[in-house]
Design a protein around this motif. Structure first.
Motif, PDB file in Angstrom:
ATOM      1  N   TYR A   1       0.837  -1.208   0.000  1.00  0.00           N
ATOM      2  CA  TYR A   1       0.000   0.000   0.000  1.00  0.00           C
ATOM      3  C   TYR A   1       0.873   1.260   0.000  1.00  0.00           C
TER       4      TYR A   1
ATOM      5  N   THR B   1       1.016   4.161  -2.874  1.00  0.00           N
ATOM      6  CA  THR B   1       0.523   5.518  -2.624  1.00  0.00           C
ATOM      7  C   THR B   1       1.639   6.549  -2.451  1.00  0.00           C
ATOM      8  N   GLN B   2       2.708   6.222  -1.753  1.00  0.00           N
ATOM      9  CA  GLN B   2       3.752   7.189  -1.439  1.00  0.00           C
ATOM     10  C   GLN B   2       4.863   7.224  -2.489  1.00  0.00           C
TER      11      GLN B   2
ATOM     12  N   GLN C   1       4.717   5.831  -5.534  1.00  0.00           N
ATOM     13  CA  GLN C   1       4.129   5.734  -6.885  1.00  0.00           C
ATOM     14  C   GLN C   1       4.685   4.536  -7.676  1.00  0.00           C
TER      15      GLN C   1
END
Length: 151
Positions: A83, A87-88, A90
């Motif tokens: 995750y 999200t962080q 990319q």
């Protein structure tokens, strides 16, 4: 000891005698002057006689916690890391890859429950090995023998 019991090694905490099956009650009992066999039978085994000794059960719990806990914790960590990467950082990760890795790790956790119980030494005085490979083969053999006897 009967011939069946002497063929296999007994568990350290296994009761000496097999439990007698309860007598089935007939709807229309036949009256007889002969006393029933159930009156002369010994009472069934108590919970204390059937219980796994505390030392052995604690050993099993420690092994299950390790062999199940490590893969399960890794599975949860994989979810969090995938995750955060998505999200962080990319970084695109195929959802199927995350799914397969998690299924594998959670599956190892389930197998770890069984291995944790079977790899523990069932002898109260013997702690067993670090990984429990010899205890696993001994206990698995006992389990298979009992399964075959009950068929």
């Amino acid at each position: 000891m009967s011939a069946e019991e002497s063929e296999r090694s007994r568990l350290p905490f296994e009761p000496n005698k097999k439990r007698q099956k309860p007598v089935k009650v007939q709807k229309n009992p036949i009256k007889s002057n002969i006393s029933t066999e159930s009156a002369s039978q010994k009472p069934p085994l108590t919970k204390e006689e059937m219980a796994i000794p505390k030392v052995v059960s604690q050993r099993m719990i420690r092994r299950v916690a390790f062999f199940c806990g490590v893969p399960t914790a890794l599975g949860i960590t994989t979810l969090v890391v995938s995750y955060l990467l998505a999200t962080q950082a990319q970084i695109k990760i195929a959802p199927v890859a995350v799914l397969l890795v998690n299924m594998g790790l959670f599956g190892l956790g389930v197998l770890g429950i069984t291995y944790g119980v079977l790899s523990a030494s069932w002898d109260e005085e013997r702690p067993g090995g670090l990984l429990g490979i010899s205890e696993f083969s001994t206990n698995f053999g006992r389990m298979v023998t009992v399964w075959r006897e009950t068929r």
